[in-house]
Design an enzyme around this catalytic site. Sequence first.
Site, short mmCIF file in Angstrom:
data_model
loop_
_atom_site.label_atom_id
_atom_site.label_comp_id
_atom_site.label_asym_id
_atom_site.label_seq_id
_atom_site.Cartn_x
_atom_site.Cartn_y
_atom_site.Cartn_z
N MET B 1 0.84 -1.21 0.00
CA MET B 1 0.00 0.00 0.00
C MET B 1 0.87 1.25 0.00
SD MET B 1 -3.55 0.33 0.78
CE MET B 1 -4.92 -0.79 0.92
N CYS B 2 0.72 2.13 0.93
CA CYS B 2 1.34 3.44 1.04
C CYS B 2 0.42 4.51 0.45
CB CYS B 2 2.70 3.56 0.36
SG CYS B 2 3.96 2.53 1.08
N GLY B 3 0.53 5.69 1.01
CA GLY B 3 -0.23 6.83 0.50
C GLY B 3 0.71 7.94 0.11
N ARG B 32 -3.75 3.70 4.39
CA ARG B 32 -2.84 3.19 3.38
C ARG B 32 -1.41 3.08 3.89
NH1 ARG B 32 -4.95 3.16 -1.79
NH2 ARG B 32 -2.84 2.71 -2.50
N THR B 148 2.66 8.37 3.47
CA THR B 148 2.36 7.50 4.61
C THR B 148 2.75 6.09 4.18
OG1 THR B 148 0.10 7.04 3.88
CG2 THR B 148 0.41 8.93 5.34
#
Lengths: 230, 297
Positions: B1-3, B32, B148
């Site tokens: 994921m990650c944002g 995320r 994030t």
Amino acid sequence: MEGVKQFDLAVTPLREVNRYLHHDVAASGVERVKILNADGAHSIAVGLNVPLDIEVDGHCGYYLGGMNQLARITVQGNAGPGVGENMMSGSIRVKGFASTAAGASAHGGLLAIQGDAALRCGISLKGGDIVVGGSVGSFSAFMAQAGRIVVCGDAGDGLGDSLYEAVIYVRGSVRSLGTDARFEPMKASDYEAVRELLDAAGFEHDPRDFKRVASAKSLYHWNVDANQEY
Amino acid sequence: MCGIVGLLLKEPSLRDRLGELMTPMLVGMTDRGPDSAGVAIFGAPAPSALKISLFWSHGAADWNGLSKSFSEKYPGAHTFTPNGQHAILVTDVSPDDVRGWIKDSAPQIYLLSVGRSIDLYKDIGAPAEIVKRYGLDRMSGTHVVAHTRMATESAVTPAHAHPFTAGEDFCLVHNGSLSNPHLVRKKLEPLGISFVTDNDTEAACRFFEWRLREGDDLSTAVQRGFSELDGFYTFLMGTDKELLIVRDAFACKPAVVAEADDYVAIASEFRSLAHLPGIRHANVFEPKPQEVYSWKV
């Protein structure tokens, strides 16, 4: 207004709204539900099984109307990834654009997108109908098994890669076809199908402008002489 | 994921509110990326000396003590502006000398960024906690690149958090994963380019910065990246003059852009943009695969 119920997602948690749509609405006499301030929330109006009109105001996040049965959902804004994924029946109309994997694996119902749909539109379609007013991104209809996709604009790369029995109609250009997808001549039944789907989605185009893309079925059987090259 | 999160303020009167506008964007991407977060803030360039963002990696931060030790080695004027585990060092001493001094005398320090415009904060923990820890909601500036993280391929440490930086006034955040970071490293290391972590994103960051030093503009560097970097990515990059976003050919990793009269805002998902002023009238779109979108300050 009688028969209309309104929720504001800025005030009411989504879980509460979905719970109402799953359990309480059926016996309530409410025929229309309006959901305000979608603000990109995920899973709005998923898993419904009631013949109900739902209007969503704003842009939605992932999986709007996923697994839908019977409900008629209209989104005034854009839809995030996986809108109408695994829809069984009913309809979803998106006034803006739709992100990736719109209508993924949908078994039935109609998904009408007024703007563009991003990559992988109708991936693994299993019987639903998708009508896109704009263009679709690359790898759309990948491994689509049944159902129909109408694209009023253009298609990206790899359209219909590894298609089974789903049929695609494209009005504009196709950047490239995927493996085993081919253009086929339009028959009377194809023109009728395009007419029916355009009418259902509310788009005005001439069915004669559309081309048919379907499976050449060369992947249906293992061909040892192909040496893994298709 | 990650944002990923980016915000460039075209309207100068909004620039005092950069941190305030960015905070809900970053916090909105917590699902995320709940394990770490980082923010690169670009502001008016420092007139002469370079700004160096530092992070005290373990133990209680003693920036006064560190400042004294720095003075002993480099007697000229400098300032440390501490902010918890972070500090910004303004000095005429060259970044390479500062790196050498950290290596020899202050190994507990990570050097996070160097430049005239960039300040960089990154740490482990939930994004909202990190905002609070460093007062990121009170920061001002022209643009911000933030991230994030939900780690998938390397450790959860402040150094592994994004943004990554290389050179001066350049940073990159990444949603996705690269499959050939070691190959990229093998190409860059013989050119004298050294790496701080084993993180895949650092390879991309150093690759682009190397191309910038070789004379490419950022868009050209990104075009080269299409053939050099293999994997899934949405990259968001910032320099003192520019904000740029690009997605790989398969566009598996999401991104949404909202362009309004007063700002350009970018996030992995629309829910991080929904609170922005005038968002209803903004032009909202998804970047197309392998198309480069950039905005000048």
